[in-house]
Write an enzyme that holds these catalytic residues in place. Structure first.
Site, PDB file in Angstrom:
ATOM      1  CG  ASP A 137      -1.892   1.145   1.211  1.00 36.40           C
ATOM      2  OD1 ASP A 137      -2.991   0.964   0.659  1.00 36.40           O
ATOM      3  OD2 ASP A 137      -1.563   2.237   1.730  1.00 36.40           O
ATOM      4  CE1 TYR A 169       0.789   7.876   2.499  1.00 35.40           C
ATOM      5  CE2 TYR A 169       1.198   5.617   1.855  1.00 35.40           C
ATOM      6  CZ  TYR A 169       0.389   6.557   2.451  1.00 35.40           C
ATOM      7  OH  TYR A 169      -0.808   6.166   3.002  1.00 35.40           O
ATOM      8  CE  LYS A 208      -3.595   4.699   0.456  1.00 35.15           C
ATOM      9  NZ  LYS A 208      -2.179   4.564   0.867  1.00 35.15           N
TER      10      LYS A 208
HETATM   11  P1  NDP Z   1       0.802   1.474  11.852  1.00 37.46           P
HETATM   12  O1  NDP Z   1      -0.387   1.396  12.741  1.00 37.46           O
HETATM   13  O2  NDP Z   1       1.040   0.400  10.868  1.00 37.46           O
HETATM   14  O3  NDP Z   1       2.078   1.588  12.810  1.00 37.46           O
HETATM   15  C1  NDP Z   1       3.388   1.782  12.314  1.00 37.46           C
HETATM   16  C2  NDP Z   1       4.312   2.097  13.487  1.00 37.46           C
HETATM   17  O4  NDP Z   1       4.311   1.023  14.422  1.00 37.46           O
HETATM   18  C3  NDP Z   1       5.732   2.309  13.085  1.00 37.46           C
HETATM   19  O5  NDP Z   1       6.272   3.289  13.965  1.00 37.46           O
HETATM   20  C4  NDP Z   1       6.411   0.957  13.336  1.00 37.46           C
HETATM   21  O6  NDP Z   1       7.750   1.156  13.697  1.00 37.46           O
HETATM   22  C5  NDP Z   1       5.610   0.459  14.529  1.00 37.46           C
HETATM   23  N1  NDP Z   1       5.421  -1.012  14.509  1.00 37.46           N
HETATM   24  C6  NDP Z   1       5.045  -1.757  13.453  1.00 37.46           C
HETATM   25  N2  NDP Z   1       4.927  -3.061  13.816  1.00 37.46           N
HETATM   26  C7  NDP Z   1       5.235  -3.117  15.132  1.00 37.46           C
HETATM   27  C8  NDP Z   1       5.311  -4.183  16.056  1.00 37.46           C
HETATM   28  N3  NDP Z   1       5.044  -5.446  15.704  1.00 37.46           N
HETATM   29  N4  NDP Z   1       5.641  -3.886  17.351  1.00 37.46           N
HETATM   30  C9  NDP Z   1       5.901  -2.616  17.710  1.00 37.46           C
HETATM   31  N5  NDP Z   1       5.853  -1.562  16.878  1.00 37.46           N
HETATM   32  C10 NDP Z   1       5.537  -1.808  15.589  1.00 37.46           C
HETATM   33  O7  NDP Z   1       0.810   2.915  11.178  1.00 37.46           O
HETATM   34  P2  NDP Z   1       0.753   3.546   9.740  1.00 37.46           P
HETATM   35  O8  NDP Z   1       0.249   4.916   9.956  1.00 37.46           O
HETATM   36  O9  NDP Z   1       1.999   3.373   9.016  1.00 37.46           O
HETATM   37  O10 NDP Z   1      -0.405   2.720   8.988  1.00 37.46           O
HETATM   38  C11 NDP Z   1      -0.161   1.576   8.192  1.00 37.46           C
HETATM   39  C12 NDP Z   1      -0.408   1.888   6.724  1.00 37.46           C
HETATM   40  O11 NDP Z   1      -1.724   2.408   6.528  1.00 37.46           O
HETATM   41  C13 NDP Z   1       0.482   3.002   6.160  1.00 37.46           C
HETATM   42  O12 NDP Z   1       1.810   2.587   5.960  1.00 37.46           O
HETATM   43  C14 NDP Z   1      -0.269   3.356   4.919  1.00 37.46           C
HETATM   44  O13 NDP Z   1      -0.049   2.382   3.928  1.00 37.46           O
HETATM   45  C15 NDP Z   1      -1.700   3.309   5.425  1.00 37.46           C
HETATM   46  N6  NDP Z   1      -2.173   4.647   5.865  1.00 37.46           N
HETATM   47  C16 NDP Z   1      -3.125   5.254   5.086  1.00 37.46           C
HETATM   48  C17 NDP Z   1      -3.614   6.484   5.424  1.00 37.46           C
HETATM   49  C18 NDP Z   1      -4.649   7.113   4.563  1.00 37.46           C
HETATM   50  O14 NDP Z   1      -4.960   8.298   4.761  1.00 37.46           O
HETATM   51  N7  NDP Z   1      -5.222   6.412   3.623  1.00 37.46           N
HETATM   52  C19 NDP Z   1      -3.149   7.219   6.612  1.00 37.46           C
HETATM   53  C20 NDP Z   1      -2.186   6.479   7.391  1.00 37.46           C
HETATM   54  C21 NDP Z   1      -1.742   5.233   7.023  1.00 37.46           C
HETATM   55  P3  NDP Z   1       9.049   0.827  12.761  1.00 37.46           P
HETATM   56  O15 NDP Z   1       8.673   1.130  11.332  1.00 37.46           O
HETATM   57  O16 NDP Z   1      10.088   1.759  13.300  1.00 37.46           O
HETATM   58  O17 NDP Z   1       9.378  -0.624  12.991  1.00 37.46           O
END
Ligand code: NDP
Length: 279
Positions: free
Chosen positions: A46, A51, A76
């Site tokens: 995604d 981004y 998107k």
């Molecule tokens: P998430 O809820 O996926 O959380 C990501 C964060 O959590 C990062 O800081 C990551 O750290 C940490 N993390 C991931 N896995 C773990 C784990 N197993 N244990 C502990 N910490 C963890 O947030 P996102 O906002 O990135 O949402 C996911 C996806 O949703 C986005 O990447 C995007 O594709 C989509 N999105 C879409 C939006 C929209 O408006 N349509 C808005 C926001 C997101 P690290 O990377 O440092 O490991």
């Protein structure tokens, strides 16, 4: 290798229920992060114009050696490109950046309802793109019920998905239910609330009892509720952890207890008022 369930969208296209999100992955890290996810077994990525990392996703797709037909790619439309001609041009930009001739799913990222652009015009542009076959499915993101209703009333194609913020602190159930009633599948963004739910005592208790991490329990909750999820991580061990969701099941009682954590708390902007347009 673990097999990830697929969901059939309202036009018959199949999407893996679990994917990998690349929001906030730096452009120069995106190729490696995506390659890691593909190595671990993810087959759904995604991304978004906003981004700035579609090119890195495209490089990873090519370098992986995996047949393109086996990977589901979503992008998107960025804010600022809502007018018809801009939307068509911006979509071409996505294909150029990915070096691809199609995407599996293309979404309007935000409805921008308080600005002078009209998401219905934008949606009609996506319908044109869909008609060319260069997006196998089209959908929306951050649409509220009224925005979806307007598309249902005035457009030809029903969005395949609505990608919205959903996690234990924001169950978003009435919007999810509206989607179910109209064949619009919910994709849950920020599924672990960017980490903010991971120390919740209810999740910690369930995680200890079932022998999984709180992230896995939270992601499994999404899966059992039927939503599509794509957690983001640039940490290989977490990418692996977030993929290991299909060897355990939560009881109905645990699913309900997690749903009860809902407090209407957003980690991201409110779609009714969000009007950010990049310069
Ligand atoms: P998430 O809820 O996926 O959380 C990501 C964060 O959590 C990062 O800081 C990551 O750290 C940490 N993390 C991931 N896995 C773990 C784990 N197993 N244990 C502990 N910490 C963890 O947030 P996102 O906002 O990135 O949402 C996911 C996806 O949703 C986005 O990447 C995007 O594709 C989509 N999105 C879409 C939006 C929209 O408006 N349509 C808005 C926001 C997101 P690290 O990377 O440092 O490991």
């Amino acid at each position: 290798m673990t097999s990830i369930p697929t969901i059939t969208l309202n036009n018959g296209v199949e999407i893996p229920q679990l994917g990998f999100g690349v929001y906030q992955v730096e452009p120069d890290q995106t190729k490696d992060a995506t390659l890691t996810a593909l190595e671990v077994g993810y087959r759904h990525i995604d991304t978004a114009q906003m981004y700035g990392n579609e090119a890195g996703v495209g490089e990873a797709l090519r370098e992986s050696g995996i047949d393109r037909s086996e990977i589901f790619v979503t992008s998107k439309l960025n804010n600022g490109f809502h007018r018809r001609d801009d939307a068509l041009k911006a979509f071409d930009g996505t294909l150029d950046a990915l070096k691809a001739d199609f995407v599996d799913l293309f979404l309007i990222h935000w409805p921008l309802p308080t600005t002078d652009v009209d998401y219905l015009e934008t949606w009609k542009a996506l319908e044109e793109i869909y008609a060319t076959g260069r997006a196998k499915a089209i959908g929306v993101s951050n649409f509220q019920q009224a925005h979806l209703q307007r598309l249902l009333d005035e457009a030809d194609v029903v969005p395949a998905v609505n990608q919205i913020e959903v996690h234990p602190y924001l169950a978003n159930d009435s919007l999810r239910l509206f989607g179910v009633e109209h064949g619009i599948h919910t994709e849950a963004w920020s599924p672990i609330a960017q980490g903010k739910v991971l120390e919740d005592p209810t999740l910690v208790e369930i995680a200890e009892r079932v022998g999984k991490s709180t992230a896995q329990v939270t992601l499994r909750w999404h899966v059992q509720r039927g939503d599509i999820v794509f957690p983001k991580s640039v940490t290989r061990s977490r990418v692996e952890e977030n993929f290991a969701l299909f060897d355990f099941e939560l009881s109905d009682v645990d699913v309900a207890a997690i749903t009860d954590l809902d407090k209407g708390e957003r980690t991201g902007p409110d779609p009714d008022t969000f009007d950010y347009i990049p310069s």
